[in-house]
Scaffold this motif. Structure first.
Motif, mmCIF file in Angstrom:
data_model
loop_
_atom_site.group_PDB
_atom_site.id
_atom_site.type_symbol
_atom_site.label_atom_id
_atom_site.label_comp_id
_atom_site.label_asym_id
_atom_site.label_seq_id
_atom_site.Cartn_x
_atom_site.Cartn_y
_atom_site.Cartn_z
ATOM 1 N N ARG A 1 20.071 4.778 -11.022
ATOM 2 C CA ARG A 1 20.544 4.309 -9.838
ATOM 3 C C ARG A 1 21.190 5.302 -9.392
ATOM 4 N NH1 ARG A 1 23.119 -0.303 -13.572
ATOM 5 N NH2 ARG A 1 21.933 -2.421 -11.926
ATOM 6 N N PRO A 2 21.965 5.702 -7.771
ATOM 7 C CA PRO A 2 22.037 6.782 -6.946
ATOM 8 C C PRO A 2 23.320 6.763 -8.107
ATOM 9 C CG PRO A 2 21.747 5.817 -5.625
ATOM 10 C CD PRO A 2 21.352 4.513 -7.057
ATOM 11 N N GLY A 3 23.970 8.572 -8.546
ATOM 12 C CA GLY A 3 25.144 8.681 -9.010
ATOM 13 C C GLY A 3 25.099 8.610 -10.593
ATOM 14 N N TYR A 4 24.672 7.778 -10.939
ATOM 15 C CA TYR A 4 24.273 7.935 -12.196
ATOM 16 C C TYR A 4 24.123 9.441 -13.324
ATOM 17 C CZ TYR A 4 26.281 3.258 -12.165
ATOM 18 O OH TYR A 4 27.054 1.486 -12.207
ATOM 19 N N PRO A 5 25.151 9.996 -14.195
ATOM 20 C CA PRO A 5 23.661 11.140 -15.333
ATOM 21 C C PRO A 5 22.784 10.230 -15.703
ATOM 22 C CG PRO A 5 25.873 9.974 -16.515
ATOM 23 C CD PRO A 5 25.766 9.212 -14.864
ATOM 24 N N VAL A 6 21.928 11.038 -15.718
ATOM 25 C CA VAL A 6 20.808 10.558 -16.682
ATOM 26 C C VAL A 6 20.058 11.598 -17.629
ATOM 27 C CG1 VAL A 6 19.899 9.556 -14.525
ATOM 28 C CG2 VAL A 6 19.095 11.708 -15.165
ATOM 29 N N LEU A 7 19.362 11.343 -18.919
ATOM 30 C CA LEU A 7 18.773 11.870 -19.684
ATOM 31 C C LEU A 7 17.754 11.268 -19.677
ATOM 32 C CD1 LEU A 7 19.412 12.738 -22.069
ATOM 33 C CD2 LEU A 7 20.115 10.743 -23.874
ATOM 34 N N GLY A 8 16.514 12.195 -20.432
ATOM 35 C CA GLY A 8 15.234 12.150 -21.483
ATOM 36 C C GLY A 8 15.088 12.797 -22.091
ATOM 37 N N VAL A 9 13.954 11.974 -22.851
ATOM 38 C CA VAL A 9 14.132 11.817 -24.749
ATOM 39 C C VAL A 9 12.671 11.514 -24.944
ATOM 40 C CG1 VAL A 9 15.424 10.828 -26.635
ATOM 41 C CG2 VAL A 9 16.590 10.216 -24.690
ATOM 42 N N GLY A 10 12.638 13.355 -25.997
ATOM 43 C CA GLY A 10 11.463 13.284 -26.124
ATOM 44 C C GLY A 10 11.331 13.507 -27.754
ATOM 45 N N GLU B 1 9.068 19.734 -23.610
ATOM 46 C CA GLU B 1 8.215 18.890 -22.965
ATOM 47 C C GLU B 1 8.127 17.021 -22.530
ATOM 48 O OE1 GLU B 1 4.031 20.338 -22.368
ATOM 49 O OE2 GLU B 1 4.167 22.767 -22.614
ATOM 50 N N MET B 2 8.000 16.542 -23.377
ATOM 51 C CA MET B 2 8.604 15.316 -23.223
ATOM 52 C C MET B 2 9.701 14.593 -22.275
ATOM 53 S SD MET B 2 5.964 13.726 -26.595
ATOM 54 C CE MET B 2 6.078 12.541 -26.125
ATOM 55 N N ALA B 3 10.598 15.803 -23.308
ATOM 56 C CA ALA B 3 12.423 15.528 -22.718
ATOM 57 C C ALA B 3 12.252 15.776 -21.503
ATOM 58 C CB ALA B 3 13.312 16.031 -23.622
ATOM 59 N N LEU B 4 11.459 16.707 -20.598
ATOM 60 C CA LEU B 4 11.496 16.764 -19.849
ATOM 61 C C LEU B 4 11.399 16.204 -18.256
ATOM 62 C CD1 LEU B 4 12.747 19.394 -16.734
ATOM 63 C CD2 LEU B 4 10.753 20.595 -17.769
ATOM 64 N N LEU B 5 9.893 16.196 -18.794
ATOM 65 C CA LEU B 5 8.760 14.533 -18.418
ATOM 66 C C LEU B 5 9.927 13.349 -18.059
ATOM 67 C CD1 LEU B 5 5.369 15.309 -19.431
ATOM 68 C CD2 LEU B 5 5.967 15.526 -17.320
ATOM 69 N N ALA B 6 10.799 12.945 -19.107
ATOM 70 C CA ALA B 6 10.917 11.772 -19.469
ATOM 71 C C ALA B 6 13.131 11.906 -18.206
ATOM 72 C CB ALA B 6 11.796 11.421 -20.163
ATOM 73 N N TYR B 7 13.019 13.225 -18.143
ATOM 74 C CA TYR B 7 14.214 13.144 -17.446
ATOM 75 C C TYR B 7 13.619 13.304 -16.218
ATOM 76 C CZ TYR B 7 17.925 16.579 -15.449
ATOM 77 O OH TYR B 7 18.975 16.186 -14.031
ATOM 78 N N ASN B 8 12.954 13.597 -15.235
ATOM 79 C CA ASN B 8 12.492 14.393 -14.441
ATOM 80 C C ASN B 8 11.975 12.094 -13.481
ATOM 81 O OD1 ASN B 8 12.826 16.940 -12.728
ATOM 82 N ND2 ASN B 8 11.643 17.011 -14.236
ATOM 83 N N ARG B 9 11.588 11.696 -14.294
ATOM 84 C CA ARG B 9 11.052 10.504 -14.478
ATOM 85 C C ARG B 9 12.768 9.373 -14.392
ATOM 86 N NH1 ARG B 9 7.947 6.392 -12.608
ATOM 87 N NH2 ARG B 9 7.927 4.639 -13.502
ATOM 88 N N ALA B 10 13.646 9.853 -14.968
ATOM 89 C CA ALA B 10 14.925 8.975 -15.301
ATOM 90 C C ALA B 10 15.462 9.056 -13.897
ATOM 91 C CB ALA B 10 15.960 9.430 -16.128
ATOM 92 N N LEU B 11 15.809 10.354 -13.066
ATOM 93 C CA LEU B 11 16.437 11.407 -11.941
ATOM 94 C C LEU B 11 15.354 10.022 -10.821
ATOM 95 C CD1 LEU B 11 16.157 14.702 -11.726
ATOM 96 C CD2 LEU B 11 17.968 13.247 -11.538
ATOM 97 N N LYS B 12 14.672 9.571 -10.936
ATOM 98 C CA LYS B 12 13.513 9.093 -9.909
ATOM 99 C C LYS B 12 13.850 7.187 -10.171
ATOM 100 C CE LYS B 12 9.968 11.785 -9.776
ATOM 101 N NZ LYS B 12 8.309 11.946 -10.116
ATOM 102 N N LEU B 13 14.038 6.907 -11.281
ATOM 103 C CA LEU B 13 14.554 5.567 -11.225
ATOM 104 C C LEU B 13 15.749 4.487 -11.706
ATOM 105 C CD1 LEU B 13 11.902 4.823 -14.782
ATOM 106 C CD2 LEU B 13 11.470 4.338 -11.734
#
Length: 385
Positions: A90-99, A76-88
């Motif tokens: 730069r456009p078009g860059y791959p993002v990663l959430g880590v829990g 759940e922490m990783a998914l929250l981090a992933y959604n947060r990373a999407l918002k923060l």
């Protein structure tokens, strides 16, 4: 950094385009230190948070977890981090959430296991690992270093960077991991359900090279995408200056059923042909879009601007309308308004009575820079669809 392997891993991570958010509790904090101590960290680490106290973790998760140190909590922490990373990101860059959540050695003997759970989440991959350490084999400091190494290796794997890693785990330590890869259809299903806040299709050639922080977004249903949409976004981008132009399609409509996965994919294909980036979100309202894309410039027609300031759409409450639009303003967002036919009359921003408190968040696109009366609705009528 004394640890040679960690330095090499961090260098490789920073050279990848991936941007990450890390939520860690109960261990592995040295991974944050290693990531931040090497030049290039600002291109990789968007945010790092350590919700160490019980109340901090509850606030992060939005609930009391059944177990604070568990595989489910790490996921759940990783998914929250992933959604947060999407918002923060730069456009078009791959993002990663880590829990990460751990229960390691402390100053007093522990009745339970010394264990750690870690998870990484990217657009099409979910990975989770549970490791139970042999009690009495290591000091707290040694367990902390080991957990940091293991998490750094997980981040490197998620960033698809090469490297040789020799684990310090022994035969008496227990390790279990699981990886799930998502199809495009599964990613879109997750978006429609609200598990993921948006998905980017970066068809623009400037992907991974643009440093533009501001998104210039033209939202719509694009059924179909036409030259007017393309021209409007191009003119808006030239007026706005530095920015990353992209289209945004909401899979969820305010007063219609959500789009199906096949409908979304059909519409995305239009943008691929034009070589234009498109974001698929699940938010039909601009005040919600502003939370997803803070600091963005939304490109709209005069007809949409009229609806935005009409109290009718806010339960007839003028105060509610102002409060909602001021919330958008407080996210740093603004609107670029192109001319459009409104009830048969061509109108530009200057023809609309914008409330004084909101005028500086609306910018006009002059009619001599853009005017195209065609609409998707007219095209569908002409095509008989």
């Amino acid at each position: 950094m004394a640890d040679t392997w960690a330095r090499a891993a961090v260098d490789a991570i920073h050279l990848s385009p991936t941007q990450a958010v890390l939520y860690l509790s109960g261990g592995a904090s040295q991974a944050i230190g290693w990531l931040l101590s090497v030049p290039g960290a600002s291109g990789t680490v968007l945010e790092a948070l350590v919700p160490y106290s019980r109340h901090s973790m509850i606030q992060l998760l939005g609930k009391v977890p059944s177990q604070f140190c568990s595989r489910r909590t790490a996921e759940e922490m990783a998914l929250l981090a992933y959604n947060r990373a999407l918002k923060l990101s730069r456009p078009g860059y791959p993002v990663l959430g880590v829990g990460f959540t751990g229960s390691l050695a402390t100053t007093h003997p522990k009745f339970g296991d010394h264990r750690m759970h870690m998870s990484t989440r990217s657009s099409n991959r979910h990975w989770v690992s549970t490791i139970t350490l042999s009690k009495g084999l290591r000091t707290r400091e040694q367990e902390e270093i080991l957990s940091g190494h293991l998490l750094l290796k997980a981040i490197a794997d998620a960033c698809k960077v090469p490297g040789t890693f020799v684990s310090d785990l022994t035969q008496s330590d227990l390790s279990e991991e699981c990886e799930t890869l998502f199809t495009e259809d599964e990613e879109l299903e997750q978006l429609i359900k609200g598990e993921v806040c948006f998905k980017v299709y970066p068809f623009l050639s400037e992907t991974f090279t643009s440093d533009a922080e501001r998104k210039i977004i033209l939202s719509g249903s694009f059924n179909p995408l036409h030259d007017g949409h393309i021209k409007l976004l191009e003119v808006a981008t030239s007026i706005c200056g530095d920015g990353y132009p992209c289209f945004e399609l909401s899979a969820v409509n305010a007063d219609k059923p959500p789009l199906s996965v096949s409908q979304i994919k059909d519409r995305v294909e239009q943008f691929k042909k034009f070589g234009k980036s498109v974001i698929i979100s699940n938010q039909p309202y601009f005040y919600k879009k502003a939370e997803l894309f803070p600091g963005s410039a939304f490109v709209i027609g005069a007809d949409t601007a009229v609806r935005l300031i009409d109290p009718k759409y806010y339960d007839g409450d003028c105060k509610k309308m102002l409060e909602t639009l001021l919330r958008i303003k407080n996210t740093g967002c603004m609107f670029l308004v192109g001319g459009r036919n409104v009830n048969g009359v061509f109108k530009v921003l200057e023809d609309i009575d914008i409330p004084q408190e909101l005028r500086d968040m609306f910018i006009s696109i002059p009619a001599d820079r853009f005017r195209m009366d065609i609409s998707s609705t007219q095209i569908r009528k002409q095509l008989g669809i």
